[in-house]
Design an enzyme around this catalytic site. Structure first.
Site, short mmCIF file in Angstrom:
data_model
loop_
_atom_site.label_atom_id
_atom_site.label_comp_id
_atom_site.label_asym_id
_atom_site.label_seq_id
_atom_site.Cartn_x
_atom_site.Cartn_y
_atom_site.Cartn_z
N SER A 17 -2.54 46.41 -29.32
CA SER A 17 -3.81 46.02 -29.92
C SER A 17 -4.63 47.22 -30.38
O SER A 17 -5.80 47.08 -30.73
CB SER A 17 -4.63 45.19 -28.92
N HIS B 166 -6.00 36.79 -17.38
CA HIS B 166 -5.81 37.10 -18.80
C HIS B 166 -5.89 35.80 -19.63
O HIS B 166 -5.39 34.75 -19.21
CB HIS B 166 -4.44 37.76 -19.01
N SER C 265 -7.23 45.67 -22.39
CA SER C 265 -5.93 45.33 -22.96
C SER C 265 -4.84 45.40 -21.90
O SER C 265 -4.55 46.47 -21.34
CB SER C 265 -5.59 46.29 -24.11
N GLU D 98 -4.32 34.75 -22.20
CA GLU D 98 -3.02 34.16 -22.53
C GLU D 98 -2.52 33.28 -21.38
O GLU D 98 -2.01 32.17 -21.60
CB GLU D 98 -2.00 35.25 -22.82
N CYS E 231 1.22 45.63 -32.99
CA CYS E 231 2.46 44.89 -33.09
C CYS E 231 2.33 43.88 -34.23
O CYS E 231 1.26 43.72 -34.83
CB CYS E 231 2.75 44.16 -31.78
N THR F 155 3.48 37.58 -22.24
CA THR F 155 4.22 38.29 -23.27
C THR F 155 4.09 39.82 -23.17
O THR F 155 4.91 40.54 -23.71
CB THR F 155 3.77 37.85 -24.68
#
Length: 279
Positions: free
Chosen positions: A262, A124, A218, A126, A13, A162
């Site tokens: 990713s 995670h 991921s 994030e 991305c 996200t």
């Protein structure tokens, strides 16, 4: 002969490509740089960058004074950022812009007095960074059944990891709405995630099986695997072409490929070449 259909879009991305291109330039122009945690969740790509001088560490204490430091795409908490400033001569912020947006939203919700709920995976990086920004004052909800952990509250603020599945996000938000008088929701799922999820759902309608390629660490790749699996189609998740068992291809005239945000282009190309040679 087998027909190979690649989901569109698939692979890197914008945020990940931006992070990798930034790292490539630094490694080429300035030399080695430290990353606190894997810069992206793809072991093969991180290994490639490590050969160019990337050094991945698990703790700020492992970074020597006066080092160059790269902040990975998942972002970090304010506290860790302050710690890194004491170690570094140069901090390069590779945080994905969509993650930055989620960080801004959670700060806003905290300032305005909302009880905060983050929809995502609590382990995670994030999510850990988002919790750190509000000093742990946020509840993480991973699935609809977890909504019972949220008590009745007057004001509830909701954001998402996200890389969350958009349908799971919508289902959880519907449940949360029953537990509050006022709810502010920010859909912080990035466009690239939604596009790849939608492309995988579409791909499942036209093929006999789907190969999901990407790192097993991921989150967004895992969501693609779940989407393909729940569509009822035969699906396999691999990190690279060498992992593919040729027996899985038996009886499949049309084979689809989808890849997490990713997953680098070179791994997708390797898989396509492997499948083409086995037609």
């Amino acid at each position: 002969m087998k027909q190979i259909i690649v989901a569109d879009p698939t692979g890197f991305c914008f945020g990940v490509r931006r992070a990798i291109e930034t790292l490539e330039k630094i490694l080429s122009d300035e030399g080695p740089i430290y990353s606190l945690g894997m810069p992206i969740h793809n072991p093969q790509e991180v290994e490639r960058l490590a050969k160019k001088g990337l050094i991945v560490v698990d703790s700020p204490n492992m970074i020597p004074p006066l080092s160059r430091i790269f902040i990975r795409a998942h972002g970090i908490s304010s506290e860790i950022f302050s710690t890194l400033q004491k170690h570094s001569i140069h901090i390069v912020d590779g945080t994905c812009p969509f993650v930055k947006k989620a960080q801004e939203r959670i700060k806003l919700l905290a300032r305005e007095g909302y009880t905060i709920c983050i929809i995502g995976n609590g382990s995670h990086p994030e999510i850990k960074a988002l919790q750190g920004i509000v000093e742990g004052k946020a509840t993480v909800i991973e699935k609809k059944e977890d909504v019972t952990d949220i008590g009745k509250t007057a004001k509830l603020g909701v954001i998402s990891q996200t890389t969350q599945d958009s349908k799971v996000f919508a289902a959880i938000v519907s449940e949360l709405a029953l537990r509050t008088q006022e709810m502010r929701v920010y859909n912080t799922i990035c466009n690239a995630t939604r596009e790849r999820q939608d492309a995988t759902r579409k791909l499942a309608q036209f093929v006999d099986g789907i190969i999901v390629v990407g790192g097993r660490n991921s989150a967004n790749t895992g969501k693609l695997y779940d989407i393909a699996r729940f569509s009822g189609i035969d699906v396999v998740w691999i990190e690279h072409a060498e992992e593919l068992d040729r027996r899985w291809l038996s009886g499949k005239a049309r084979v689809g490929i989808t890849a997490g945000a990713s997953t680098p282009d070179w791994l997708i190309s390797q898989l396509k070449n492997t499948l083409s040679s086995r037609r």
